[in-house]
Design a protein around this motif. Structure first.
Motif, short mmCIF file in Angstrom:
data_model
loop_
_atom_site.label_atom_id
_atom_site.label_comp_id
_atom_site.label_asym_id
_atom_site.label_seq_id
_atom_site.Cartn_x
_atom_site.Cartn_y
_atom_site.Cartn_z
N UNK A 294 2.27 8.21 -5.14
CA UNK A 294 1.62 6.91 -4.96
C UNK A 294 1.01 6.79 -3.56
N UNK A 295 1.73 7.28 -2.58
CA UNK A 295 1.24 7.27 -1.20
C UNK A 295 -0.04 8.09 -1.08
N UNK A 296 -0.01 9.32 -1.59
CA UNK A 296 -1.20 10.18 -1.51
C UNK A 296 -2.37 9.56 -2.26
N UNK A 297 -2.10 8.95 -3.43
CA UNK A 297 -3.18 8.37 -4.23
C UNK A 297 -3.90 7.26 -3.46
N UNK A 298 -3.15 6.40 -2.79
CA UNK A 298 -3.79 5.31 -2.06
C UNK A 298 -4.47 5.80 -0.77
N UNK A 299 -3.97 6.88 -0.19
CA UNK A 299 -4.69 7.46 0.95
C UNK A 299 -6.00 8.09 0.48
N UNK A 300 -5.99 8.68 -0.70
CA UNK A 300 -7.24 9.17 -1.29
C UNK A 300 -8.21 8.01 -1.55
N UNK A 301 -7.66 6.91 -2.03
CA UNK A 301 -8.48 5.72 -2.27
C UNK A 301 -9.12 5.24 -0.97
N UNK A 302 -8.35 5.20 0.11
CA UNK A 302 -8.91 4.82 1.41
C UNK A 302 -10.04 5.75 1.83
N UNK A 303 -9.82 7.07 1.63
CA UNK A 303 -10.80 8.06 2.09
C UNK A 303 -12.07 8.04 1.26
N UNK A 304 -11.93 7.82 -0.04
CA UNK A 304 -13.09 7.93 -0.93
C UNK A 304 -13.81 6.61 -1.18
N UNK A 305 -13.10 5.48 -0.99
CA UNK A 305 -13.66 4.21 -1.44
C UNK A 305 -13.83 3.18 -0.33
N UNK A 306 -13.52 3.55 0.89
CA UNK A 306 -13.71 2.61 2.00
C UNK A 306 -12.72 1.47 2.03
N UNK A 307 -11.61 1.60 1.32
CA UNK A 307 -10.58 0.57 1.37
C UNK A 307 -9.76 0.73 2.65
N UNK A 308 -9.02 -0.33 2.99
CA UNK A 308 -8.23 -0.32 4.22
C UNK A 308 -6.80 -0.74 3.91
N UNK A 309 -6.18 0.02 3.00
CA UNK A 309 -4.78 -0.22 2.67
C UNK A 309 -3.89 0.36 3.78
N UNK A 310 -2.81 -0.34 4.10
CA UNK A 310 -1.82 0.13 5.07
C UNK A 310 -0.49 0.36 4.36
N UNK A 311 0.06 1.55 4.53
CA UNK A 311 1.24 1.95 3.79
C UNK A 311 2.50 1.28 4.32
N UNK A 312 3.32 0.76 3.38
CA UNK A 312 4.66 0.23 3.69
C UNK A 312 5.66 1.03 2.84
N UNK A 313 6.33 2.03 3.41
CA UNK A 313 7.23 2.87 2.62
C UNK A 313 8.61 2.25 2.43
N UNK A 314 9.19 2.48 1.25
CA UNK A 314 10.57 2.06 0.96
C UNK A 314 11.39 3.29 0.63
N UNK A 315 12.70 3.09 0.43
CA UNK A 315 13.59 4.20 0.10
C UNK A 315 13.81 4.28 -1.41
N UNK A 316 12.72 4.13 -2.16
CA UNK A 316 12.81 4.22 -3.61
C UNK A 316 12.09 3.08 -4.29
N UNK A 317 11.88 3.24 -5.61
CA UNK A 317 11.17 2.23 -6.37
C UNK A 317 11.94 0.93 -6.50
N UNK A 318 13.28 1.00 -6.52
CA UNK A 318 14.09 -0.21 -6.64
C UNK A 318 13.88 -1.17 -5.48
N UNK A 319 14.06 -0.71 -4.22
CA UNK A 319 13.83 -1.61 -3.08
C UNK A 319 12.39 -2.12 -2.98
N UNK A 320 11.41 -1.26 -3.30
CA UNK A 320 10.02 -1.71 -3.28
C UNK A 320 9.78 -2.80 -4.32
#
Length: 322
Positions: free
Chosen positions: A162-188
């Motif tokens: 998911x992290x790589x996909x949104x970084x690809x989105x930033x690179x290819x589509x001009x979006x400006x998403x900022x990553x907020x990482x969690x320790x798993x899908x449950x906490x997120x």
């Protein structure tokens, strides 16, 4: 006399070792290290399969969550465990195919230190928002992320698909998403449901109940085709016209690489037997997982292929996890 005592000690030790080796596996409790936090897809899978293995093999299978570093902490624990089959990993693809190609200091090599057992299940990755965010479509989210300065998005951790996909989105589509990482899908999931973060991309198991209840809004699935679990939710391509950005998520089991082949074969056989049970398959499907139960050889092939793809993509982007 001293020589005789030493000889007796060696003989007794050899007999004890031989007796231990002769015991059928498993002859004591087995630890399953879950590489992500409680409440996520890996944890759900691990606990369900642990129950089945305990029934099938007559010994406790105890799940221990060791989250962090996109699954790498748990994977390292297993890679460094005694190669006797009494510690195995329930994890996902981040620690096996992504972190090894972006981390210079990863303390294990998954293709050298871990032996594949079974690739258990796939799970769609879903972009979700809190209803209070006012975002009702993926196209609207993309437009907002192009104009905003650093629109936060949550994932189960650094180095996840998911992290790589949104970084690809930033690179290819001009979006400006900022990553907020969690320790798993449950906490997120907990934070996006609580409104602490407006947007997240998480695999289906922890978010599916909240989508169904209306506490979260699903905007898109990050795969090539719609998911049967979320038939009304479009793919990213359908929702925005953006091609080629996917976030494959799969879960499986591995063991330390030097576990004896007969124990590896038994674990593979018993895990696949558990996954073949209709009730287990139904429970996993209800939790958002599509059971595939690929054997060890196929899992090894998936790891090699996906690792090579990730390495090439990361090199092309010049991407490093923050």
């Amino acid at each position: 006399m001293r020589t005789l005592c030493r000889l007796l000690f060696v003989l007794v030790s050899a007999c004890i070792a031989a007796a231990a080796a002769a015991q059928p596996y498993p002859s004591k409790p087995v630890r399953i290290i879950a590489s992500f936090a409680a409440g996520g897809g890996v944890d759900l899978m691990a606990r369900l399969i642990a129950q089945e293995l305990q029934k099938q093999l007559g010994q406790p299978f105890i799940v221990e969550n060791r989250p962090g570093a996109s699954g790498s902490i748990g994977a390292d624990v297993v890679a460094k465990s005694a190669p006797d089959g009494y510690t195995i990993l329930a994890g996902g693809n981040p620690e096996l195919t992504f972190m090894p190609v972006v981390s210079d200091n990863l303390p294990y090599d998954p293709q050298r230190d871990l032996a594949p057992l079974v690739l258990a299940a796939n799970a769609p990755s879903v972009v979700v928002t809190h209803p209070a965010s006012g975002i009702t479509s993926m196209a609207q989210l993309i437009a907002q992320a192009r104009s905003a300065q650093g629109l936060p998005y949550g994932t189960p951790g650094r180095g996840t698909p998911m992290h790589l996909a949104f970084e690809l989105l930033n690179a290819q589509s001009g979006t400006k998403f900022t990553h907020v990482p969690y320790k798993g899908g449950g906490p997120a999931t907990n934070d996006v449901v609580a409104g602490q973060i407006s947007v997240a991309v998480i695999n289906a198991p922890p978010v599916l109940p909240h989508i169904r209840s209306g506490r979260l809004r699903a905007l898109a699935v990050m795969q090539g085709e719609r998911s049967a679990l979320l038939a009304d939710v479009p793919t990213l391509r359908e929702a925005t016209g953006i091609e080629g950005i996917l976030a494959p998520a799969w879960f499986g089991f591995t063991a330390p690489a030097r576990v004896p082949p007969d124990i590896l074969a038994k674990l593979e056989q018993e895990i696949r037997r558990a996954l073949a049970d209709p009730e287990v398959k139904a429970k996993l499907a209800g939790a958002g997982l599509d059971v595939v139960a690929l054997p060890a050889a196929r899992m090894a092939e998936v790891i090699r292929t996906e690792s090579a793809y990730n390495a090439a993509t990361i090199q092309r982007l010049g991407f490093r996890p923050e």
